[in-house]
Scaffold this motif. Structure first.
Motif, short mmCIF file in Angstrom:
data_model
loop_
_atom_site.label_atom_id
_atom_site.label_comp_id
_atom_site.label_asym_id
_atom_site.label_seq_id
_atom_site.Cartn_x
_atom_site.Cartn_y
_atom_site.Cartn_z
N SER A 310 0.87 -1.32 -0.12
CA SER A 310 -0.07 0.02 0.00
C SER A 310 0.91 1.27 -0.07
CB SER A 310 -1.00 -0.16 1.29
OG SER A 310 -0.20 -0.15 2.46
N TRP A 311 2.09 1.05 0.50
CA TRP A 311 2.94 2.15 0.26
C TRP A 311 3.47 2.78 -0.77
CZ3 TRP A 311 7.66 1.65 -1.77
CH2 TRP A 311 8.24 0.40 -2.19
N ALA A 312 3.50 1.66 -1.90
CA ALA A 312 3.77 2.19 -3.22
C ALA A 312 2.90 2.62 -4.02
CB ALA A 312 4.25 0.62 -3.82
N VAL A 313 3.02 3.89 -3.86
CA VAL A 313 1.99 4.80 -4.69
C VAL A 313 2.79 5.68 -5.83
CG1 VAL A 313 0.18 6.42 -4.67
CG2 VAL A 313 0.28 4.68 -2.92
N ARG A 314 2.44 5.92 -6.84
CA ARG A 314 3.24 6.66 -7.61
C ARG A 314 3.31 8.13 -7.28
NH1 ARG A 314 2.36 7.19 -14.32
NH2 ARG A 314 4.30 8.61 -14.80
N THR A 316 5.21 8.82 -4.60
CA THR A 316 5.45 8.81 -3.13
C THR A 316 7.06 9.06 -2.80
OG1 THR A 316 3.84 7.35 -2.60
CG2 THR A 316 5.58 7.31 -0.96
N ARG A 331 11.86 8.58 -5.54
CA ARG A 331 10.40 8.67 -5.66
C ARG A 331 9.86 7.29 -6.40
NH1 ARG A 331 7.38 13.47 -6.02
NH2 ARG A 331 9.28 14.62 -5.82
N SER A 334 6.93 3.92 -10.72
CA SER A 334 5.70 2.95 -11.37
C SER A 334 5.62 1.64 -10.41
CB SER A 334 6.18 2.29 -12.68
OG SER A 334 7.42 1.46 -12.79
N VAL A 335 4.44 1.21 -10.47
CA VAL A 335 4.09 -0.19 -9.71
C VAL A 335 3.50 -1.14 -10.67
CG1 VAL A 335 2.84 -1.03 -7.73
CG2 VAL A 335 3.54 1.16 -7.71
N ARG A 337 1.47 -4.19 -12.17
CA ARG A 337 -0.12 -4.66 -11.87
C ARG A 337 -0.22 -6.18 -11.71
NH1 ARG A 337 -3.57 -0.46 -15.75
NH2 ARG A 337 -2.63 1.34 -14.92
N VAL A 358 8.34 -2.75 -7.95
CA VAL A 358 8.04 -1.36 -7.69
C VAL A 358 9.37 -0.62 -8.28
CG1 VAL A 358 7.86 0.63 -5.91
CG2 VAL A 358 6.51 -1.62 -5.76
N TYR A 380 10.47 3.58 3.61
CA TYR A 380 9.28 4.40 3.39
C TYR A 380 8.45 4.46 4.72
CZ TYR A 380 7.03 -0.24 3.80
OH TYR A 380 6.40 -1.38 4.11
#
Length: 443
Positions: A310-314, A316, A331, A334-335, A337, A358, A380
């Protein structure tokens, strides 16, 4: 009788020791020897007694005495004190990652023929550089997002309709290409009058080539101008000016000056590339897997747990620690899918939890030095609590009745509810817990 009694009393008062006669002491002379000896003996006894008392006292101080003594009092409690403070807590979590240039991607090579030259792996190519040679023709790198999908050049105009061999319409009153005479003979090709044939006329000249139009033309012309070739307007039209500039460019590359750009002559990318491993050897046929590439910027890839990503948000921001401990800002770019299990079966089995890739970009490439690859640690931010009461974790004590508490400086214990643990601090609360309360840190 009376004389005898007086004598007897004097003896009792002054008994005489028969074994120790006393010499008379003369005035002005030293005392007798026996008296001095007795005094010295008494002095020795006094000194010995003092020595024994001192030895006993010392032995008692060392715990060697055998007599009953009062037990020592309890030592004072050790430890420092701190005040309950109001602050913000941030939970940080670390995961392992790998530094590198990312996954290698096949170049979209569309040239056909035999591969006659390949670059060294790790070579950096920029606009105008030759990526490889096919049939000894260079395949050149240009910048753009639109792939090369057609040949570029001037287009031939549509020719006019072919009227060769046709005849004019018949004259009024005639039919079948005759002049209506009695003999019914045809006149096509025999006279210059009405109804004559034009089969011997020369064909009209072909129209000049027309400009090619499209966004791919604009993209190519932008690159051509950036390489220093001018004499045309950078727009969506491939004109004769563009054609002449292409001819000059081709001469520089050692190619025939045709003024046309072949489908396999150019490969577009969004910027500089780092060339990877070749998929074929020299002399092999060119194809889509001929050569691979990556970007030139180093990045970090983390195989994050799919259940905890859930921490891996573009976008961040996070911190990357290099192998030598140097922190570098990163930063999330990309993550992935698609979750993949460690065994590579797409998450349908295997011995570990599925992960997603990630990708983390690093803006300060200079901070990496000459390091190109290796293991790194990514930190993170997980949870965050602002404006809460907190104490060092070491100040917590376990209460006999259960739960945690804090010991005040006067020896009392107050119940404390715990919250977020972060950076050696713990969030605390409770009826008796207030900002500024002094609590002890046991040692």
């Amino acid at each position: 009788m009376s004389g005898a009694g007086t004598e007897t009393g004097a003896k009792a008062a002054h008994p005489v020791e028969p074994t120790d006669p006393v010499d008379p002491v003369r005035e002005g002379t030293a005392p007798p020897r026996n008296a001095g000896r007795r005094r010295r003996n008494r002095t020795i006894l006094v000194v010995a007694a003092v020595t024994v008392v001192a030895a006993v006292a010392a032995a008692g101080g060392l715990g060697l005495g055998g007599g009953e003594e009062k037990p020592p009092s309890a030592p004072p409690r050790a430890g420092s004190t701190v005040a309950v403070a109001r602050t913000s807590l941030v939970e940080r979590t670390s995961v392992e990652g790998t530094l590198g240039y990312g996954a290698e991607i096949p170049l979209p090579v569309k040239a056909t023929g035999t591969v006659t030259w390949l670059p060294e792996p790790g070579t950096t190519a920029e606009r105008g550089d030759t990526l490889l040679r096919v049939d000894d023709r260079p395949v050149v790198l240009l910048y753009g997002t639109l792939p090369m999908y057609r040949e570029l050049g001037m287009t031939a105009a549509t020719p006019p309709p072919d009227t060769t061999g046709t005849t004019n319409p018949p004259a009024s009153g005639g039919a079948g290409g005759t002049d209506g005479g009695a003999d019914g003979a045809t006149t096509g090709g025999t006279t210059g009058g009405k109804g004559t044939s034009t089969g011997t006329d020369a064909p009209p000249p072909s129209p000049p080539p027309q400009p090619m139009r499209g966004m791919d033309v604009l993209q190519f012309e932008s690159n051509l101008a950036a390489l220093g070739y001018t004499g045309f307007t950078v727009d969506e039209k491939f004109t004769s000016g563009t054609e002449r500039a292409v001819e000059r460019w081709q001469k520089t590359l050692g190619l025939p000056a045709t003024g046309r750009v072949g489908l396999g002559d150019v490969i577009y990318s969004t910027g500089r590339v780092r060339l990877g491993q070749a998929g074929v050897r020299l002399g092999g046929p060119a194809g889509e897997n001929t050569l691979t590439y990556t970007g030139t910027s180093r990045k970090v890839v983390v195989n994050a747990s799919a259940a905890e990503a859930s921490w891996a948000v573009r976008g961040t921001e996070l911190t990357v620690k290099l192998p030598d401990g140097t922190p570098v800002k990163g930063r999330v770019a990309s993550v992935g899918r698609q979750a993949t299990a460690p065994g590579g079966d797409g998450g349908t089995g295997g011995g570990g939890a599925p992960t997603v890739p990630v990708t983390i970009t690093l803006a300060d490439q200079r901070a990496l030095g000459r390091l190109e690859s290796g293991p790194v640690t990514v930190e993170y931010v997980g949870r965050k609590r602002e404006n809460v009461l907190a104490v060092p974790v070491a100040a917590l004590v376990a209460l006999a009745e259960g739960g945690h508490g804090l010991e005040t400086t006067d020896g009392r214990f107050v119940t404390a509810r715990t919250g977020l643990f972060a950076d050696g601090l713990v969030e605390v609360g409770g009826p008796a817990v207030r900002e500024g309360l002094k609590v002890r840190i046991p040692q």
